[in-house]
Every structure is written in structure tokens, then in C-alpha cells.
Design an enzyme around this catalytic site. Structure first.
Site, PDB file in Angstrom:
ATOM      1  N   THR A 161       0.927  -1.264   0.142  1.00 34.77           N
ATOM      2  CA  THR A 161       0.003   0.013   0.429  1.00 34.77           C
ATOM      3  C   THR A 161       0.448   0.921  -0.323  1.00 34.77           C
ATOM      4  OG1 THR A 161      -0.155  -0.081   2.597  1.00 34.77           O
ATOM      5  CG2 THR A 161      -1.963  -1.142   0.963  1.00 34.77           C
ATOM      6  N   LYS A 187       4.227  -6.577   3.558  1.00 37.29           N
ATOM      7  CA  LYS A 187       3.988  -5.334   3.947  1.00 37.29           C
ATOM      8  C   LYS A 187       3.488  -4.870   4.813  1.00 37.29           C
ATOM      9  CE  LYS A 187       0.650  -3.332   3.471  1.00 37.29           C
ATOM     10  NZ  LYS A 187      -0.576  -2.679   3.905  1.00 37.29           N
ATOM     11  N   THR A 211      -1.146  -1.479   8.340  1.00 39.67           N
ATOM     12  CA  THR A 211      -1.290  -3.231   8.590  1.00 39.67           C
ATOM     13  C   THR A 211      -0.077  -3.684   8.322  1.00 39.67           C
ATOM     14  OG1 THR A 211      -4.020  -2.990   7.546  1.00 39.67           O
ATOM     15  CG2 THR A 211      -2.695  -4.762   7.677  1.00 39.67           C
ATOM     16  N   GLU A 297       6.393   4.486   6.743  1.00 38.63           N
ATOM     17  CA  GLU A 297       6.443   6.368   6.634  1.00 38.63           C
ATOM     18  C   GLU A 297       6.463   7.360   7.085  1.00 38.63           C
ATOM     19  OE1 GLU A 297       1.321   4.341   5.247  1.00 38.63           O
ATOM     20  OE2 GLU A 297       1.696   6.066   7.048  1.00 38.63           O
ATOM     21  N   ASN A 425       0.626  11.182   6.138  1.00 36.43           N
ATOM     22  CA  ASN A 425      -1.290  10.637   7.227  1.00 36.43           C
ATOM     23  C   ASN A 425      -2.206  11.991   7.130  1.00 36.43           C
ATOM     24  OD1 ASN A 425      -0.536   7.790   7.875  1.00 36.43           O
ATOM     25  ND2 ASN A 425       1.798   8.239   8.227  1.00 36.43           N
TER      26      ASN A 425
END
Length: 437
Positions: A161, A187, A211, A297, A425
Site C-alpha cells: 500500500t 508488507k 497493516t 512511512e 497521513n
């Protein structure tokens, strides 16, 4: 044990595929502008395989996790179907029905029992799956299955993702003249603070363990119960020891299929061969877990938090997690500021027993035994500030904390908190494609 290519298709008897079927439509969050990136993965064993699983202990559980737990309880599986771009979480009865359709459609395309198909999803919460696209994707993936490393890599990319790169690993080892292989893909980049158990139930005591998903395959034959025990222990030392942002997902899942294609008699928990298998599994999980943190991230620095001298493991873990998830500590890591005061503060409000006058805090290079102590017995040392700054300047370093109250310890692999993480985010409600999962 040696590292090899091929990840989930490296073991004998496994095929994989990754296809694009437009699951992440505009408005379903980050990645809507990525174009035709594969978004549905299929991993298939040529024969029924023993299966073990670890699942999120979040009280809000995605539909595919519920389906997976049913399959794992039966103990046999032959395929994993996973999509990115949509978590199928908080989608009610329709979401659960859709997860079962994914299993049924996969079984139909492959000639399998739907009760032996595992399902996983990752992406934005609260959006129903575009099931016609999913059905088309499953049929396309079934036709595209292959055994080479390129097919495994397509599957690894299909589950991404906000990840910037696929995460793959495979090992080969020999025991009593027979060769075995184990491979995996994973992932995860955000919403990373896994706390998984075999049943998804949150233990009354502290667990040993966007996730995160991980799928592992092996051609070794392992009895069902020791297979689950091995995965539980491996996850406890790897995926359950990482944190990027302190947020546990509704979809966290780790699955392990053992199909016995290597030809050995199934190993019991007492066999030496099984212990060799455990070591390989633990290394594979540890490698994948660290890849997740390194690809977090907006991550700029990765920090290994090591706590020593706690009264018990529960308190050691609590101390490590309080420090690793403190926004103030994480932002100081990003700024290269060896701000031990924030660390001391986080220790103080943790659930661990802490005596200020006994605490030692220091920094070290990864794997080094030489620790540069900035705090001894609760008081600052005379190490120059600039020297401490140099210790926390590299992209990876270790934080050592000694509570000096007992003999228990814990380790956590953590990340800093950056402007890039916030920017990624927060999104923009005027631009649906910018909204996160």
C-alpha cells in the site's frame, strides 16, 4: 542456512501471481494515483499444506481475519488470496460475505475446497470491496500463476500500500542430506505496532509477542501443532517487536504454509530437524520485520531499544514500548537530539517499576558492545553533548536502558517521527486520493 532467491516460490510446490484489477479506486486513499500497480496476490500450494497463523488482537477485526482464523483452526490450507487498496474492515455483514466470496471464487478458479483458502486485505477502512473487480482479479491471477522469482515478486508488490519497496526473503538449508526451503513476503509501512496471537484473542498477560501482512511458505513437512508453536515464537521475536507509529491494525496477519514437498516425514516438536527449522523461520521473520521498520512511512532513523535489568519481562516490555512510542522521543530521534530527559520521562510513566537513581541510559552502534552512557544512576554523565549527537546521527543506532532492578530484558525495533509521516497521513479532504488508510 543460506539466502536464496524466490521468496514464497522458492520452496518446492508453490506458485504465485500478482495482478492489477483496480481495487483502489479514486477516493479510497493513498496510492490511488499509482496506476496499474498489482493489487491482488495469489499464493498456491500444489498440495494441501499444514497451516499456522497469527492475527491482530485489536478488538475491531477485519472480515478477512475472521475467515482466516476459521481456516487456521481446521489446520489445512492450499491457497492465500490477498488484496491491497481496501482493508474490508468495519464493513459489517456485507464485508464478511465478500471475504467468503473471495475464498469461494479462488477455490472455484483453482479446483479447491473454499475452506482451504486463506484471505487477507489491506488498505482503507470502512469501504466495501469492488467485488466485480476482485472476481476478475482472482480469475486473472489463477491464470497467471508461476513458480519463478518474478511471480513471487509480483505477489509481493500486489500487497503493498504505502510501502516504497517489496519485502521478500528466502532461505535454503540441509538436514541429514535433504534440502529444505522457506520463503516469505511482507508488507507494512504505517499503522505498525503489531500485537498478534494465534487466535486473535488478547492475552490477559502481556503478549510474548498500515497493516502488516506476512505470508510464509516451506516445503518441509511439519506437524500442525509444532508448526503453530514455531510461528508463535518467531512472531514474538520479530513482528511483535516492531513499532513505527504505535497503531495496531485491524488486519494484521501472518500465515505459514508447510506442504511437505521436500519429502520428509512430518517433524515433531522434539526432533532436531524441527529445531533447525525454527531457527530458519525466526531469521526469516526477523528479516522481514526489520524491512517493515526500515520502510516505515517517512522514517529517517531506525532505533533498536534495548531494556535491561527490569524486574520481569512484562515490565521490560512496558518500558521499551513507552520509550519507542513516545512522540517526544521519536521526534528527538528525527532531529538527532540525544534528549535523554524525554526517555527518562517515558520510563517514569510506563507500567514498569522505575527508580530514578538506578537508571542508566546510553547509545551504541548497531551490534556494538561499546555504549556511550549519557546517564548513570539517574544523573547525566560528563560525555560532551556533541559526542552524544554523533552517536545518534546515523540512520540506525541502539538505545540501551538499564533499570538495574532485576534480570529481565526486552528489545523493540522502532522508528523516528518525521514531518514526512505527518504530511503523508494527514491527507487533504479536498483531494480524496491523498487520504490515508
Amino acid at each position: 542456512m543460506r539466502e536464496i532467491e524466490g521468496s514464497v516460490t522458492a520452496p518446492l510446490g508453490f506458485r504465485a501471481a500478482g495482478v492489477f484489477c483496480d481495487i483502489k479506486r479514486l477516493g479510497t486513499g493513498k496510492g490511488s494515483d499509482r496506476g496499474p500497480k498489482p493489487d491482488l496476490a495469489l499464493i498456491v500450494s500444489d498440495r494441501p499444506a499444514a497451516v499456522a497463523g497469527m492475527f491482530t488482537t485489536n478488538q475491531v477485526v477485519a472480515a478477512p481475519v475472521k475467515v482466516c482464523r476459521e481456516v487456521v483452526r481446521r489446520g489445512v490450507a492450499q491457497a492465500v488470496v490477498a488484496n491491497s487498496g481496501n482493508a474490508n474492515a468495519c464493513t459489517g455483514r456485507q464485508g464478511l460475505a465478500d471475504a467468503r466470496v473471495m475464498a469461494a471464487e479462488t477455490a472455484r478458479a483453482l479446483g479447491l475446497d473454499p475452506r482451504e483458502v486463506l484471505v487477507a486485505s489491506t488498505g482503507r477502512i470502512g469501504v466495501l470491496l469492488p467485488m466485480e473487480n476482485v472476481r476478475n482479479g482472482i480469475r486473472a491471477a489463477a491464470q497467471a500463476l508461476g513458480r519463478g522469482g518474478e511471480f513471487a515478486s509480483q505477489a509481493a508488490r500486489a500487497i503493498m500500500t504505502s510501502d516504497t519497496r517489496p519485502k521478500e526473503v528466502a532461505f535454503e538449508w540441509e538436514y541429514n542430506g535433504r534440502v529444505y526451503r522457506l520463503g516469505g513476503i511482507a508488507k507494512g509501512a504505517g499503522m505498525i505496532h503489531p500485537g498478534m496471537s494465534p487466535t486473535g484473542r488478547r492475552p490477559a498477560s502481556l503478549p510474548r509477542h498500515a497493516t502488516m501482512l506476512a505470508f510464509l511458505t516451506t516445503d518441509a513437512a511439519v506437524d500442525r501443532r509444532p508448526l503453530q508453536e514455531a510461528l508463535t515464537e518467531a512472531v514474538a521475536c520479530s513482528f511483535n517487536r516492531i513499532t513505527v507509529d504505535g497503531d495496531m491494525s485491524t488486519n494484521d496477519t501472518v500465515l505459514l504454509l508447510a506442504n511437505g514437498a521436500a519429502g520428509n516425514a512430518p517433524w515433531s516438536a522434539r526432533s532436531r530437524a524441527f529445531h533447525a527449522f525454527e531457527r530458519v523461520l525466526q531469521e526469516a521473520c526477523a528479516r522481514l520485520a526489520r524491512m517493515i521498520v526500515q520502510d516505515g512511512e517517512g522514517v529517517h532513523r531506525v532505533v533498536t531499544v534495548r531494556v535491561f535489568g527490569a524486574r520481569n519481562v512484562r515490565e521490560a516490555d512496558a518500558a521499551a514500548r513507552a520509550v519507542a512510542n513516545s512522540a517526544l522521543v521519536k521526534t528527538s530521534w528525527h532531529g538527532g537530539d540525544p534528549n535523554w530527559g524525554r526517555i527518562m520521562d517515558a520510563l517514569g510513566y510506563s507500567a514498569a517499576r522505575v527508580v530514578e537513581e538506578k537508571v542508566d541510559i546510553g547509545y551504541a552502534a548497531p551490534g556494538s558492545r561499546e555504549v556511550l552512557w549519557c546517564v548513570r544512576r539517574g544523573r547525566p554523565t560528563e560525555v560532551p553533548f556533541q559526542e552524544l549527537c554523533r552517536a545518534v546521527a546515523p540512520p540506525e543506532f541502539e538505545l540501551h536502558i538499564r533499570l538495574n532492578l532485576g534480570r529481565a530484558g526486552a528489545v523493540l525495533y522502532a522508528a523516528d517521527l518525521t514531518e514526512a509521516y505527518v504530511e503523508f497521513n494527514k491527507g487533504d479532504v479536498n483531494d480524496p486520493a491523498s487520504l490515508g488508510g
